[in-house]
Scaffold this motif. Sequence first.
Motif, mmCIF file in Angstrom:
data_model
loop_
_atom_site.group_PDB
_atom_site.id
_atom_site.type_symbol
_atom_site.label_atom_id
_atom_site.label_comp_id
_atom_site.label_asym_id
_atom_site.label_seq_id
_atom_site.Cartn_x
_atom_site.Cartn_y
_atom_site.Cartn_z
ATOM 1 N N VAL A 55 0.832 -1.207 0.000
ATOM 2 C CA VAL A 55 0.000 0.000 0.000
ATOM 3 C C VAL A 55 0.864 1.252 0.000
ATOM 4 N N LYS A 56 1.917 1.257 0.810
ATOM 5 C CA LYS A 56 2.805 2.425 0.846
ATOM 6 C C LYS A 56 3.500 2.629 -0.494
ATOM 7 N N PHE A 57 3.841 1.518 -1.159
ATOM 8 C CA PHE A 57 4.468 1.658 -2.472
ATOM 9 C C PHE A 57 3.470 2.179 -3.496
ATOM 10 N N ILE A 58 2.250 1.690 -3.455
ATOM 11 C CA ILE A 58 1.211 2.200 -4.361
ATOM 12 C C ILE A 58 1.035 3.696 -4.169
ATOM 13 N N GLU A 59 1.086 4.140 -2.925
ATOM 14 C CA GLU A 59 0.938 5.566 -2.630
ATOM 15 C C GLU A 59 2.058 6.401 -3.246
ATOM 16 N N VAL A 165 -7.053 -2.499 -8.695
ATOM 17 C CA VAL A 165 -6.506 -1.940 -7.463
ATOM 18 C C VAL A 165 -6.494 -0.417 -7.567
ATOM 19 N N ILE A 166 -7.061 0.232 -6.569
ATOM 20 C CA ILE A 166 -7.096 1.692 -6.541
ATOM 21 C C ILE A 166 -5.698 2.238 -6.236
ATOM 22 N N GLY A 167 -5.308 3.287 -6.968
ATOM 23 C CA GLY A 167 -3.960 3.814 -6.849
ATOM 24 C C GLY A 167 -3.811 5.054 -5.995
ATOM 25 N N LYS A 168 -4.917 5.760 -5.713
ATOM 26 C CA LYS A 168 -4.805 6.986 -4.916
ATOM 27 C C LYS A 168 -6.171 7.338 -4.337
ATOM 28 N N VAL A 182 -6.783 3.948 -11.193
ATOM 29 C CA VAL A 182 -6.510 2.510 -11.252
ATOM 30 C C VAL A 182 -5.009 2.274 -11.346
ATOM 31 N N TYR A 183 -4.481 1.517 -10.397
ATOM 32 C CA TYR A 183 -3.044 1.229 -10.346
ATOM 33 C C TYR A 183 -2.688 -0.024 -11.135
ATOM 34 N N LYS A 285 -9.308 4.684 -1.301
ATOM 35 C CA LYS A 285 -7.951 4.815 -0.779
ATOM 36 C C LYS A 285 -6.998 3.937 -1.594
ATOM 37 N N ALA A 286 -5.739 4.336 -1.642
ATOM 38 C CA ALA A 286 -4.724 3.522 -2.310
ATOM 39 C C ALA A 286 -4.721 2.115 -1.717
ATOM 40 N N GLY A 287 -4.757 1.125 -2.588
ATOM 41 C CA GLY A 287 -4.763 -0.263 -2.147
ATOM 42 C C GLY A 287 -6.136 -0.863 -2.000
#
Length: 333
Positions: A55-59, A165-168, A182-183, A285-287
């Motif tokens: 999740v932190k990396f996606i952010e 997966v949501i990216g932000k 979208v991530y 939220k991201a993730g």
Amino acid sequence: MKLCSFNVGKINRIGVLMPNGQVADCNYAYASYMESTGFVNAQGLADVMVPADMVKFIECGEKGKDELRKAMEYVEKNPEAKGPEDQRILYNCDEIHFRAPVPNPEKIFSMAINNKFEFERCIKPEGPHHPLYFSKYNTCLCGAYDDIEIPDIGIVGTEVEMVFVIGKQGKFVPEEKARDYVYGFTMHNDITAFTLRMDREWLLMVNGEGKKEKVMYPGRYKCFDTFSPMGPWLVTVDELSIDDAFNQKMQAYLDGKMMQDGTTDEMLFRVDYMVPYLSQAHTLKAGDLVSCGTVISYNEKEFDNADLRSYDGKVLKSYIEHVGVMENHIKAI
């Protein structure tokens, strides 16, 4: 790129699939790369730019992926590279335990009856059509090769699904910006206790005027622990575009027998509609995970009566083209 969450022993990390088929530890790879440039606190920088948590990396967004690409190029040229404290970077896939790609999402949205063929058969309320969805819990999640534990609760079946997966973070996202949120994509099997749904998890409510209304909620029949095997990869949108993602073959096999066969093109509501619709009610939220729905069974009668629990020790194989393969053993408990 294809990302994963994995562990070796009790240490949880995130990885990326390298061209040679190995998995590189993203955080240590970046730390090693920065150390090679002479940067003094390479590990400290890596913990910020390429964190060891999905999740932190996606952010970190596009910047994080750009920095990871530099590390991948470095490790590809220097396969003997180690982390700043001699940590291992490269692993063969059979040396690691694949977790769900996003092991602890804040929210898991699951679309219900999003297959356009099934949706057409449904009796629907008047007015504009919209997706129906429910939530699952992150304790449902397990890895792409973990056991699915099934108690004695009647017929339990397979529902292979693609997940985006949501990216932000976003709220009230307009349709023209939906794709920006979208991530990437992964795979999910939405294991479902069909007997519980039909026989136990509903009520027939009667109001003061005698009008009857049947209500049911999926909090139990969809949400036992391990009822959401997911992975093994999170495929980012730079590798699998949103348009291409909704044109991929999707299948499930139980003990080698095909149970589901279709394509992601069968999904009725897609990113451009789902992201704005969900964000009207929920802050994304991201993730966060959005599972898009399943395909019609290969043999409907056989599918309806195939109880996973009766296949104790056998393998449920889920497949989505360009996303990956899961092979989960069935464990009767």
